[in-house]
Enzyme design. Structure first.
Site, PDB file in Angstrom:
ATOM      1  N   GLY A  99       2.161  -6.728   3.272  1.00 49.20           N
ATOM      2  CA  GLY A  99       2.305  -5.228   3.212  1.00 49.20           C
ATOM      3  C   GLY A  99       1.848  -4.422   4.500  1.00 49.20           C
ATOM      4  N   ILE A 152      -3.200   0.194   4.312  1.00 53.55           N
ATOM      5  CA  ILE A 152      -4.246  -0.096   3.640  1.00 53.55           C
ATOM      6  C   ILE A 152      -4.320  -1.809   3.965  1.00 53.55           C
ATOM      7  CG2 ILE A 152      -5.251  -0.339   1.321  1.00 53.55           C
ATOM      8  CD1 ILE A 152      -3.922   2.106   0.338  1.00 53.55           C
ATOM      9  N   ASP A 185      11.067  -9.996   3.020  1.00 53.13           N
ATOM     10  CA  ASP A 185      11.368  -8.883   2.206  1.00 53.13           C
ATOM     11  C   ASP A 185      11.466  -9.203   0.806  1.00 53.13           C
ATOM     12  OD1 ASP A 185      13.020  -7.147   0.497  1.00 53.13           O
ATOM     13  OD2 ASP A 185      13.635  -5.870   2.522  1.00 53.13           O
ATOM     14  N   VAL A 186      10.623  -8.344  -0.064  1.00 49.93           N
ATOM     15  CA  VAL A 186      10.157  -8.872  -1.283  1.00 49.93           C
ATOM     16  C   VAL A 186      11.315  -8.928  -2.366  1.00 49.93           C
ATOM     17  CG1 VAL A 186       7.596  -8.622  -1.433  1.00 49.93           C
ATOM     18  CG2 VAL A 186       9.225  -6.869  -2.220  1.00 49.93           C
ATOM     19  N   TYR A 209       4.565  11.731  -8.200  1.00 45.58           N
ATOM     20  CA  TYR A 209       4.415  10.375  -8.005  1.00 45.58           C
ATOM     21  C   TYR A 209       5.853   9.603  -8.957  1.00 45.58           C
ATOM     22  CZ  TYR A 209       1.930   6.145  -6.886  1.00 45.58           C
ATOM     23  OH  TYR A 209       1.486   4.932  -6.364  1.00 45.58           O
ATOM     24  N   LYS A 232       3.527   1.340 -11.092  1.00 46.17           N
ATOM     25  CA  LYS A 232       1.927   1.140 -10.970  1.00 46.17           C
ATOM     26  C   LYS A 232       1.667   0.668 -12.394  1.00 46.17           C
ATOM     27  CE  LYS A 232       1.184   1.529  -6.632  1.00 46.17           C
ATOM     28  NZ  LYS A 232       1.479   0.446  -5.485  1.00 46.17           N
ATOM     29  N   ILE A 264      -4.388   8.008   0.422  1.00 50.91           N
ATOM     30  CA  ILE A 264      -4.753   7.758   1.996  1.00 50.91           C
ATOM     31  C   ILE A 264      -3.408   7.803   2.833  1.00 50.91           C
ATOM     32  CG2 ILE A 264      -5.286   6.019   3.569  1.00 50.91           C
ATOM     33  CD1 ILE A 264      -6.799   4.481   1.430  1.00 50.91           C
ATOM     34  N   THR A 315      -0.905   7.278   4.492  1.00 47.17           N
ATOM     35  CA  THR A 315      -0.076   6.232   5.254  1.00 47.17           C
ATOM     36  C   THR A 315       1.136   6.401   5.126  1.00 47.17           C
ATOM     37  OG1 THR A 315       0.280   5.179   3.115  1.00 47.17           O
ATOM     38  CG2 THR A 315      -1.795   4.524   4.466  1.00 47.17           C
ATOM     39  N   LEU A 316       1.923   5.573   5.680  1.00 47.35           N
ATOM     40  CA  LEU A 316       3.545   5.760   5.784  1.00 47.35           C
ATOM     41  C   LEU A 316       4.182   6.031   4.631  1.00 47.35           C
ATOM     42  CD1 LEU A 316       5.661   5.365   8.140  1.00 47.35           C
ATOM     43  CD2 LEU A 316       5.816   3.203   7.456  1.00 47.35           C
TER      44      LEU A 316
HETATM   45  P1  NAD Z   1       2.216   1.207   4.134  1.00 44.85           P
HETATM   46  O1  NAD Z   1       3.525   2.267   4.115  1.00 44.85           O
HETATM   47  O2  NAD Z   1       1.343   1.046   4.915  1.00 44.85           O
HETATM   48  O3  NAD Z   1       2.615   0.031   3.281  1.00 44.85           O
HETATM   49  C1  NAD Z   1       3.599  -0.203   2.403  1.00 44.85           C
HETATM   50  C2  NAD Z   1       4.287  -1.808   2.782  1.00 44.85           C
HETATM   51  O4  NAD Z   1       5.250  -2.051   1.722  1.00 44.85           O
HETATM   52  C3  NAD Z   1       4.882  -1.628   4.136  1.00 44.85           C
HETATM   53  O5  NAD Z   1       4.059  -2.612   4.915  1.00 44.85           O
HETATM   54  C4  NAD Z   1       6.142  -2.002   3.846  1.00 44.85           C
HETATM   55  O6  NAD Z   1       6.741  -2.605   4.705  1.00 44.85           O
HETATM   56  C5  NAD Z   1       6.202  -2.450   2.478  1.00 44.85           C
HETATM   57  N1  NAD Z   1       7.386  -2.829   1.624  1.00 44.85           N
HETATM   58  C6  NAD Z   1       8.181  -1.806   1.210  1.00 44.85           C
HETATM   59  N2  NAD Z   1       9.071  -2.513   0.691  1.00 44.85           N
HETATM   60  C7  NAD Z   1       9.181  -3.481   0.775  1.00 44.85           C
HETATM   61  C8  NAD Z   1      10.029  -4.825   0.721  1.00 44.85           C
HETATM   62  N3  NAD Z   1      11.263  -4.642  -0.040  1.00 44.85           N
HETATM   63  N4  NAD Z   1       9.708  -5.963   1.048  1.00 44.85           N
HETATM   64  C9  NAD Z   1       8.564  -6.393   1.747  1.00 44.85           C
HETATM   65  N5  NAD Z   1       7.701  -5.039   2.053  1.00 44.85           N
HETATM   66  C10 NAD Z   1       8.019  -3.857   1.497  1.00 44.85           C
HETATM   67  O7  NAD Z   1       1.696   2.252   2.783  1.00 44.85           O
HETATM   68  P2  NAD Z   1       0.035   1.723   2.160  1.00 44.85           P
HETATM   69  O8  NAD Z   1      -0.387   3.188   1.447  1.00 44.85           O
HETATM   70  O9  NAD Z   1      -0.780   1.207   2.769  1.00 44.85           O
HETATM   71  O10 NAD Z   1       0.528   0.909   0.825  1.00 44.85           O
HETATM   72  C11 NAD Z   1       0.027  -0.318   0.370  1.00 44.85           C
HETATM   73  C12 NAD Z   1      -0.098  -0.103  -1.119  1.00 44.85           C
HETATM   74  O11 NAD Z   1      -1.191   0.588  -1.542  1.00 44.85           O
HETATM   75  C13 NAD Z   1       1.339   0.162  -1.992  1.00 44.85           C
HETATM   76  O12 NAD Z   1       1.025  -0.622  -2.864  1.00 44.85           O
HETATM   77  C14 NAD Z   1       0.969   1.588  -2.499  1.00 44.85           C
HETATM   78  O13 NAD Z   1       1.520   1.840  -3.625  1.00 44.85           O
HETATM   79  C15 NAD Z   1      -0.786   1.276  -2.498  1.00 44.85           C
HETATM   80  N6  NAD Z   1      -1.608   2.248  -2.554  1.00 44.85           N
HETATM   81  C16 NAD Z   1      -1.589   3.364  -1.696  1.00 44.85           C
HETATM   82  C17 NAD Z   1      -2.359   4.735  -1.633  1.00 44.85           C
HETATM   83  C18 NAD Z   1      -2.113   5.810  -0.647  1.00 44.85           C
HETATM   84  O14 NAD Z   1      -2.627   6.899  -1.032  1.00 44.85           O
HETATM   85  N7  NAD Z   1      -1.522   5.507   0.475  1.00 44.85           N
HETATM   86  C19 NAD Z   1      -3.111   4.856  -2.913  1.00 44.85           C
HETATM   87  C20 NAD Z   1      -3.031   3.871  -3.906  1.00 44.85           C
HETATM   88  C21 NAD Z   1      -2.489   2.886  -3.737  1.00 44.85           C
END
Ligand code: NAD
Length: 260
Positions: free
Chosen positions: A12, A19, A63-64, A160, A167, A196, A198-199
């Site tokens: 990820g 993150i 890709d998952v 959300y 989730k 946070i 992020t993208l």
């Molecule tokens: P991010 O965009 O940096 O990471 C999300 C990742 O998911 C990306 O690397 C993307 O390539 C991957 N992804 C999406 N579809 C996919 C697929 N089909 N196959 C493989 N990979 C795939 O954003 P992030 O915020 O770092 O997200 C990471 C995790 O943290 C997620 O589970 C997100 O829900 C969780 N999270 C984020 C926050 C926040 O506020 N950013 C808060 C709590 C939890």
């Protein structure tokens, strides 16, 4: 060096704000050997560029939603790293329109896609990771699996939407996997991170006002940093966390305890 001699697959990383990258930096600092995936050619250069700072890191496509790519990723991990000690799942996706309107308008297709990518993928990865973490029994070498979740699993966070439902499924999967894999000495936990920038987060309508609200209302009066999540991940995935499984640890500067 809490993770010296350990191998970890981190799924990820999209860019340096991910993150997953905060976790990777903490694991690298603690001596782990790392493997990363990238989702599609679009992200290949980003992930390879970041991983270059970590000598010996493996970078493979995955890709998952694609079982063949998941199989190929674990085959590469087995060949290059031998065994796996830690799997980190930082993957989530929902259609843009499902993160804008009302939850009641979620399409069948949007629901299935969000749940498949954001929740089922943990099980798909765990079932391939477990054989690389050793054999059966309480004395098996075992390992640790960690997934990233969010408060929207338990509480209504407007916009959300379907991601909150995904989730909730992810957090329940953590508990069922903890039960199944406990007999192999594999622990399965979650970190519920505060918001946070992020993208993925930028896809949620009104995300900037969520950041501000949480900063103002949380006991520690600040937003969560990926490095804080990384350090908590070290705890859960190292021997320090050996008595903890099936748990969701909030790393959100305390926001979730508040009633107002
Ligand atoms: P991010 O965009 O940096 O990471 C999300 C990742 O998911 C990306 O690397 C993307 O390539 C991957 N992804 C999406 N579809 C996919 C697929 N089909 N196959 C493989 N990979 C795939 O954003 P992030 O915020 O770092 O997200 C990471 C995790 O943290 C997620 O589970 C997100 O829900 C969780 N999270 C984020 C926050 C926040 O506020 N950013 C808060 C709590 C939890």
């Amino acid at each position: 060096m809490l993770l010296q001699g350990k191998t970890a697959l981190i799924v990820g990383v999209a860019n340096k704000r991910s993150i997953a990258w905060g976790i990777a930096e903490a694991f690298h600092r603690e001596g782990a050997t790392l493997a990363f995936n990238y989702q599609g050619e679009r992200l290949k250069e980003n992930v390879e560029g970041l991983a270059a700072a970590m000598p010996g890191a493996l970078v493979v496509p995955c890709d998952v939603t694609n079982d063949a790519e998941i199989d190929a990723m674990f085959a590469a991990v087995k060949e290059k790293l031998g065994r796996l000690d830690i799997l980190v799942h930082c993957v989530a996706f929902a259609k843009k329109e499902d993160l804008e309107g009302a939850f009641v308008g979620t399409s069948r297709d949007g629901f299935a896609m969000a749940l498949d990518i954001s929740a089922y993928s943990l099980t798909a990865l765990a079932q391939r990771a477990a054989p690389l973490m050793g054999g059966e029994g309480p004395d098996a070498p075992g390992g640790a699996i960690l997934a990233l979740t969010y408060l929207g699993a338990d509480r209504v966070v407007p916009k959300y939407n379907v991601m909150g439902v995904a989730k909730a499924a992810l957090e329940s999967s953590i508990r069922y996997l903890a039960w199944d894999l406990g007999q192999r000495n594999i622990r399965v936990n979650g970190i519920s991170a505060g918001p946070i920038n992020t993208l993925a987060a930028r896809g949620i309508a009104g995300f900037t006002s969520i950041l501000q609200h949480v900063r103002e209302k949380s006991p520690l009066k600040r937003n969560t940093e990926p490095a804080e999540v990384g350090d908590a991940a070290v705890f859960l995935c190292s021997d320090l966390g050996r008595g903890v499984t099936g748990e969701v640890l909030y790393v959100d500067n305390g926001y979730h305890i508040m009633g107002t």
